[in-house]
Design an enzyme around this catalytic site. Structure first.
Site, PDB file in Angstrom:
ATOM      1  N   CYS A 113      24.376  93.534  56.469  1.00  0.00           N
ATOM      2  CA  CYS A 113      25.717  94.114  56.260  1.00  0.00           C
ATOM      3  C   CYS A 113      25.752  95.626  56.479  1.00  0.00           C
ATOM      4  O   CYS A 113      26.816  96.198  56.697  1.00  0.00           O
ATOM      5  CB  CYS A 113      26.215  93.783  54.857  1.00  0.00           C
ATOM      6  SG  CYS A 113      26.088  92.048  54.480  1.00  0.00           S
ATOM      7  N   HIS A 252      31.650  98.159  52.573  1.00  0.00           N
ATOM      8  CA  HIS A 252      31.347  96.784  52.982  1.00  0.00           C
ATOM      9  C   HIS A 252      32.200  95.842  52.136  1.00  0.00           C
ATOM     10  O   HIS A 252      32.368  96.058  50.935  1.00  0.00           O
ATOM     11  CB  HIS A 252      29.859  96.500  52.763  1.00  0.00           C
ATOM     12  CG  HIS A 252      29.512  95.068  53.013  1.00  0.00           C
ATOM     13  ND1 HIS A 252      29.899  94.421  54.157  1.00  0.00           N
ATOM     14  CD2 HIS A 252      28.850  94.152  52.263  1.00  0.00           C
ATOM     15  CE1 HIS A 252      29.476  93.171  54.109  1.00  0.00           C
ATOM     16  NE2 HIS A 252      28.847  92.981  52.971  1.00  0.00           N
ATOM     17  N   ASN A 282      33.666  88.229  53.966  1.00  0.00           N
ATOM     18  CA  ASN A 282      32.452  88.982  54.265  1.00  0.00           C
ATOM     19  C   ASN A 282      31.964  88.623  55.669  1.00  0.00           C
ATOM     20  O   ASN A 282      31.549  87.489  55.910  1.00  0.00           O
ATOM     21  CB  ASN A 282      31.388  88.643  53.206  1.00  0.00           C
ATOM     22  CG  ASN A 282      30.106  89.440  53.373  1.00  0.00           C
ATOM     23  OD1 ASN A 282      29.892  90.102  54.402  1.00  0.00           O
ATOM     24  ND2 ASN A 282      29.249  89.385  52.376  1.00  0.00           N
TER      25      ASN A 282
HETATM   26  O1  UT7 Z   1      27.075  90.919  51.636  1.00  0.00           O
HETATM   27  C1  UT7 Z   1      26.166  91.646  50.919  1.00  0.00           C
HETATM   28  C2  UT7 Z   1      25.501  90.995  49.795  1.00  0.00           C
HETATM   29  N1  UT7 Z   1      26.306  90.112  49.034  1.00  0.00           N
HETATM   30  C3  UT7 Z   1      26.868  90.495  47.883  1.00  0.00           C
HETATM   31  O2  UT7 Z   1      26.829  91.636  47.529  1.00  0.00           O
HETATM   32  C4  UT7 Z   1      27.518  89.419  47.076  1.00  0.00           C
HETATM   33  C5  UT7 Z   1      27.417  89.750  45.631  1.00  0.00           C
HETATM   34  N2  UT7 Z   1      27.822  88.691  44.740  1.00  0.00           N
HETATM   35  C6  UT7 Z   1      29.083  88.257  44.572  1.00  0.00           C
HETATM   36  O3  UT7 Z   1      29.988  88.674  45.260  1.00  0.00           O
HETATM   37  C7  UT7 Z   1      29.343  87.302  43.435  1.00  0.00           C
HETATM   38  O4  UT7 Z   1      28.183  87.190  42.655  1.00  0.00           O
HETATM   39  C8  UT7 Z   1      29.802  85.882  43.870  1.00  0.00           C
HETATM   40  C9  UT7 Z   1      31.230  85.943  44.416  1.00  0.00           C
HETATM   41  C10 UT7 Z   1      28.891  85.334  44.948  1.00  0.00           C
HETATM   42  C11 UT7 Z   1      29.817  84.939  42.697  1.00  0.00           C
HETATM   43  O5  UT7 Z   1      30.617  85.463  41.653  1.00  0.00           O
HETATM   44  P1  UT7 Z   1      30.055  85.530  40.159  1.00  0.00           P
HETATM   45  O6  UT7 Z   1      31.146  86.089  39.347  1.00  0.00           O
HETATM   46  O7  UT7 Z   1      28.777  86.303  40.208  1.00  0.00           O
HETATM   47  O8  UT7 Z   1      29.842  84.021  39.816  1.00  0.00           O
HETATM   48  P2  UT7 Z   1      28.517  83.262  39.373  1.00  0.00           P
HETATM   49  O9  UT7 Z   1      27.597  83.108  40.533  1.00  0.00           O
HETATM   50  O10 UT7 Z   1      27.971  83.892  38.135  1.00  0.00           O
HETATM   51  O11 UT7 Z   1      29.118  81.850  39.009  1.00  0.00           O
HETATM   52  C12 UT7 Z   1      30.035  81.692  37.936  1.00  0.00           C
HETATM   53  C13 UT7 Z   1      30.485  80.254  37.908  1.00  0.00           C
HETATM   54  C14 UT7 Z   1      29.344  79.261  38.001  1.00  0.00           C
HETATM   55  O12 UT7 Z   1      29.650  78.158  37.156  1.00  0.00           O
HETATM   56  P3  UT7 Z   1      28.890  77.994  35.750  1.00  0.00           P
HETATM   57  O13 UT7 Z   1      27.448  77.918  36.076  1.00  0.00           O
HETATM   58  O14 UT7 Z   1      29.269  79.228  34.968  1.00  0.00           O
HETATM   59  O15 UT7 Z   1      29.492  76.733  35.228  1.00  0.00           O
HETATM   60  C15 UT7 Z   1      29.377  78.815  39.448  1.00  0.00           C
HETATM   61  O16 UT7 Z   1      28.855  77.515  39.618  1.00  0.00           O
HETATM   62  O17 UT7 Z   1      31.337  79.983  39.014  1.00  0.00           O
HETATM   63  C16 UT7 Z   1      30.868  78.830  39.703  1.00  0.00           C
HETATM   64  N3  UT7 Z   1      31.195  78.936  41.116  1.00  0.00           N
HETATM   65  C17 UT7 Z   1      32.355  78.499  41.626  1.00  0.00           C
HETATM   66  N4  UT7 Z   1      33.421  77.898  41.065  1.00  0.00           N
HETATM   67  C18 UT7 Z   1      34.462  77.601  41.867  1.00  0.00           C
HETATM   68  C19 UT7 Z   1      30.457  79.495  42.094  1.00  0.00           C
HETATM   69  N5  UT7 Z   1      31.115  79.414  43.263  1.00  0.00           N
HETATM   70  C20 UT7 Z   1      32.297  78.795  42.998  1.00  0.00           C
HETATM   71  C21 UT7 Z   1      33.410  78.445  43.790  1.00  0.00           C
HETATM   72  N6  UT7 Z   1      34.469  77.847  43.180  1.00  0.00           N
HETATM   73  N7  UT7 Z   1      33.459  78.692  45.117  1.00  0.00           N
END
Ligand code: UT7
Length: 325
Positions: A113, A252, A282
């Site tokens: 990125c 980004h 992204n």
């Molecule tokens: O491009 C350069 C590098 N990339 C980044 O910098 C990305 C950085 N990370 C992020 O943007 C975020 O961490 C994400 C958008 C990927 C995820 O958001 P989060 O707030 O960190 O969510 P999480 O991974 O902690 O997941 C929270 C919950 C989980 O459920 P449980 O375990 O709490 O029951 C996931 O399973 O959200 C769930 N979840 C979803 N639910 C509905 C994860 N993806 C989805 C989804 N729809 N698409």
């Protein structure tokens, strides 16, 4: 040393739009979750017969037109991509041929990125010391080809696109400072495990779905905020500027919450942040590249403005630069 600036920009986004509503039919997700957790509403997908070089060449042609240069005026072509058409030759070689830029040296760089900012920084070195005159730097990705459309943790995040800029010597303004960093110790947080020399493509790697993006988003989130904040502070200091002197930040576009957390930490209001995450998601190296182009075309960047590009991604890499327009 010669002063180096951007003399033309261009972008290309594939036509097909994939909305959050479309994704609701593919995986267990919701528009509400995607919107509130990421800020993404839709993303573009390349056609099956469209490869990264096809996106890149269209963005490049627009940038050349904007710069009022012909392909044969180019001395250097750098393509930042993690989704090349094939392992080799480079997408840059394909562009050199496709554009008929017969004089240009061409190579790809892999800095995820942050690739577009890495590319700008490399091109600046070549031009400022007089080795080359005109350089084309492109961020282009077809991430849809390495996205696991069964994995809701990642498939809602990514899209395809390309952005380009032409760099040359300028009399006033130009690139004021650059900053690149890398922390390879955390590279396992974001990768595509198979298809290289470690795990060459095999039936087993395909069965184990190892040709797709694997990401530990939560860990990356915190590092992204910290790294992009630090990069902004360092690059502003190197330019002899305060963060309040910046007119526009082009971050980004991985996650709206990351962008807003960085903006808060560096004390800048939302109107100084350029956003296109809602419509494209992204696109790795293509995020800052397309955002720079759109910001120029929309009149968000005026002559004399100081613009910060700030990007973070797999590697883990970070890249920032300040350009006076
Ligand atoms: O491009 C350069 C590098 N990339 C980044 O910098 C990305 C950085 N990370 C992020 O943007 C975020 O961490 C994400 C958008 C990927 C995820 O958001 P989060 O707030 O960190 O969510 P999480 O991974 O902690 O997941 C929270 C919950 C989980 O459920 P449980 O375990 O709490 O029951 C996931 O399973 O959200 C769930 N979840 C979803 N639910 C509905 C994860 N993806 C989805 C989804 N729809 N698409």
């Amino acid at each position: 040393m010669r002063q180096v600036g951007v003399i033309g920009v261009g972008e290309y986004l594939p036509k097909r739009v994939l909305t959050n509503a479309d994704l609701e039919k593919m995986v267990d997700t919701s528009d509400e979750w995607i919107t509130t957790r990421t800020g993404i509403k839709e993303r573009r997908l390349a056609a099956p017969d469209e490869a990264t070089s096809d996106l890149a060449i269209k963005a490049a042609q627009k940038a050349l037109e904007d710069a009022k240069l012909k392909p044969e005026d180019l001395d250097l072509i750098i393509v930042a991509t993690i989704t090349p058409d094939m392992q080799f030759p480079s997408v840059a070689s394909m562009l050199q041929n496709g554009l008929s830029a017969s004089k240009a040296v061409a190579f790809d760089i892999s800095a995820a990125c942050a690739g577009f900012v890495y590319g700008i920084t490399i091109a600046q070195q070549f031009i400022s010391c007089g080795t080359y005159k005109n350089a084309l730097v492109i961020g282009a990705e077809k991430l849809s080809g390495i996205t696991d459309w069964q994995d809701r943790n990642t498939c809602v995040l990514f899209g395809d696109g390309a952005g380009a800029c032409v760099l040359s010597e300028v009399k006033t303004g130009g690139i004021l400072s650059t900053y690149l960093s890398c922390d390879g110790s955390k590279m396992d947080l974001l990768n595509m495990p198979a298809g290289g020399s470690r795990n060459p493509a095999s039936h087993e790697t395909v069965d184990r779905r190892l040709h797709y993006i694997k990401m530990q988003g939560n860990d990356l989130f915190k590092i992204a905020v910290r790294s992009m904040t630090e990069a902004a502070e360092i690059v502003a200091k190197k330019a002899g500027l305060g963060l309040e002197d910046l007119d526009l930040i082009i971050p980004h576009q991985a996650n709206m919450r990351i962008i807003m957390a960085v903006a808060k930490k560096i004390g800048l209001p939302e109107e100084k942040i350029y956003l296109n995450i809602a419509k494209y998601g992204n696109m790795s190296s293509a995020c800052t590249a397309t955002a720079l182009c759109e910001a120029v075309k929309e009149g968000r960047i005026k002559k004399g403005d100081k613009v910060l590009l700030d990007a973070f991604g797999a590697g883990l890499v970070c890249g920032a630069c300040i350009i006076e327009w």
